[in-house]
Enzyme design. Sequence first.
Site, mmCIF file in Angstrom:
data_model
loop_
_atom_site.group_PDB
_atom_site.id
_atom_site.type_symbol
_atom_site.label_atom_id
_atom_site.label_comp_id
_atom_site.label_asym_id
_atom_site.label_seq_id
_atom_site.Cartn_x
_atom_site.Cartn_y
_atom_site.Cartn_z
ATOM 1 N N LYS A 244 0.843 -1.193 0.000
ATOM 2 C CA LYS A 244 0.000 0.000 0.000
ATOM 3 C C LYS A 244 0.879 1.243 0.000
ATOM 4 C CE LYS A 244 -4.019 -1.753 2.560
ATOM 5 N NZ LYS A 244 -5.043 -1.589 1.526
ATOM 6 N N ARG A 318 -10.350 -11.444 1.131
ATOM 7 C CA ARG A 318 -11.226 -12.426 0.477
ATOM 8 C C ARG A 318 -10.580 -13.809 0.436
ATOM 9 N NH1 ARG A 318 -11.468 -8.873 -4.930
ATOM 10 N NH2 ARG A 318 -11.257 -7.251 -3.361
HETATM 11 N N1 BES Z 1 -8.307 -3.813 3.877
HETATM 12 C C1 BES Z 1 -8.427 -3.342 2.563
HETATM 13 C C2 BES Z 1 -9.714 -2.560 2.316
HETATM 14 C C3 BES Z 1 -9.839 -1.245 3.041
HETATM 15 C C4 BES Z 1 -9.418 -0.077 2.415
HETATM 16 C C5 BES Z 1 -10.415 -1.181 4.274
HETATM 17 C C6 BES Z 1 -9.551 1.120 3.078
HETATM 18 C C7 BES Z 1 -10.551 0.025 4.922
HETATM 19 C C8 BES Z 1 -10.122 1.177 4.312
HETATM 20 C C9 BES Z 1 -8.393 -4.509 1.577
HETATM 21 O O1 BES Z 1 -7.655 -5.591 1.953
HETATM 22 C C10 BES Z 1 -7.812 -3.961 0.309
HETATM 23 O O2 BES Z 1 -6.703 -3.526 0.344
HETATM 24 N N2 BES Z 1 -8.580 -3.985 -0.746
HETATM 25 C C11 BES Z 1 -8.157 -3.452 -1.985
HETATM 26 C C12 BES Z 1 -8.701 -4.371 -3.065
HETATM 27 C C13 BES Z 1 -8.088 -4.151 -4.394
HETATM 28 C C14 BES Z 1 -6.631 -4.539 -4.402
HETATM 29 C C15 BES Z 1 -8.860 -4.967 -5.406
HETATM 30 C C16 BES Z 1 -8.693 -2.033 -2.145
HETATM 31 O O3 BES Z 1 -9.780 -1.756 -1.644
HETATM 32 O O4 BES Z 1 -7.999 -1.222 -2.723
HETATM 33 ZN ZN ZN Z 2 -5.578 -5.393 1.472
#
Ligand code: BES
Ligand code: ZN
Length: 468
Positions: A244, A318
Amino acid sequence: MNIQLIDKKVFNIKNNLTLKLITAEGLKKAKFKKTLKKAGFQAKQDSLCAMHGKSLLFCGLENYDAENLRTAAATTAKAIKNYDYKSISVNVDKNTISAIIEGFVLGGYEFNNYKSKAKKIKIKNLYLTCENIKELTALFEEALIITEATSFTRNLVNTAPDDMHPEVMAKVAKKLAQENGLLCSILGKSELKKERCSAMLAVGRASRYESKLIHLTYRPKNAKKTISLVGKGLTYDSGGLSLKPAISMVTMKMDKAGACAVLGIIKAVSELKLDIEVHAFIGAVENMIGGDAYKPDDVLVSRKGDTIEVRNTDAEGRLVLADVLDYAQERTKPDYLFDFATLTGACMVALGQYTTGVMGHSNRLKHDLGKAATKAGELTASLPFNKHLKKQLKSDIADICNISNKPYGGAITAGLFLDNFIKEENKSRWLHFDIAGSAYTETPWDVNVYGATGAGVRFMTQFLKSIK
Ligand code: BES
Ligand code: ZN
Ligand code: ZN
């Protein structure tokens, strides 16, 4: 804050501040209306006016709806933190007591575990004065249980990731089980291998903490229904090798909020002694980087047997849920199956940061949950599945891909990924709650203060209470 229900007639406490919740209509007939008018007080929702000479505090209300009572109580709880009284009292009746307790407890909540100097709050007692104690006792106890469970969930989510890693989370679950008479089983690495939870294990492989699958059971004697709850417990989500950006990584300790909600719900249900059997399944995992990390291009074999092409290690929740949902469905035959997860940033794009996204196949069940949520004071909205979005998860090399090949509808495609792991007999019994936005806040709103909100605990407890 110590909260007591007390008969109006015998209430006589020194150094007490009396709170009056008042509408504009009520203000017209108020005893001190001239003085209040001088101070510019118009009884607007959440506006405050103190008359310390009389030990009175007025808080404006638009009307007596629960949501207005909640925010008025929350505003008051925040405002009185530096006041020099021993206690505060407020009149309640059967229509107002629950909302007032929720507002006070949740709005006055603070998480100070990492402050080296404890804050001193002088007002230690809240007295709820009433006419008929007997009529209110059950409502009083119920509201205390539910708000305490919500605070419990908030505390867990707010705890720093190195103090609440998967092994600690397993200990927390064990302790809750001991205190509340729940059954508890915990699967570590070797058991998870035996259970073929390879997708879940892959996500946690670069962590210095062992991944844990936690299973708690509340089993009363004459259970009418069985409910299985599943929670995403990413005690930290760095994104893994699909790292991230620095700015989005901050707050990712909250990626365990689904798991913490599930713990709060089973705590509330067992204390309310509801006649339903409740199972809580948690995938507690840390998504990190390192030589041992799982990677984009890996193909994982899920517990169900389907192969998953990994194209982004940040879509890890997921993968964990795929295995935990499969395990939960093999271990239990639920009347309802609910999962809670901070699953996608896309859910916030779709609904805003305050609303929980609800996904599933049964419109009836979605409707019933929406009703329970409104009653409990939480915001939810349905995000509809469709077969076209499902195609976006196709993989050229495996059975399914862990991300969509299009940039739209990300909350729904994540929900559809989970749907792939729901057994046919459970399709209409299952709902997925994406709490990515609603579980955590850096600016206060409604009864929520900085940090975790405890999203899910109130609406699910409300729904479970209503089960016939
Ligand atoms: N934990 C995150 C989702 C999230 C984002 C929760 C912001 C709370 C605040 C999840 O694991 C994630 O990173 N999802 C990605 C999915 C993408 C790579 C398809 C996202 O939301 O960017
Ligand atoms: Zn994630
Ligand atoms: Zn995540």
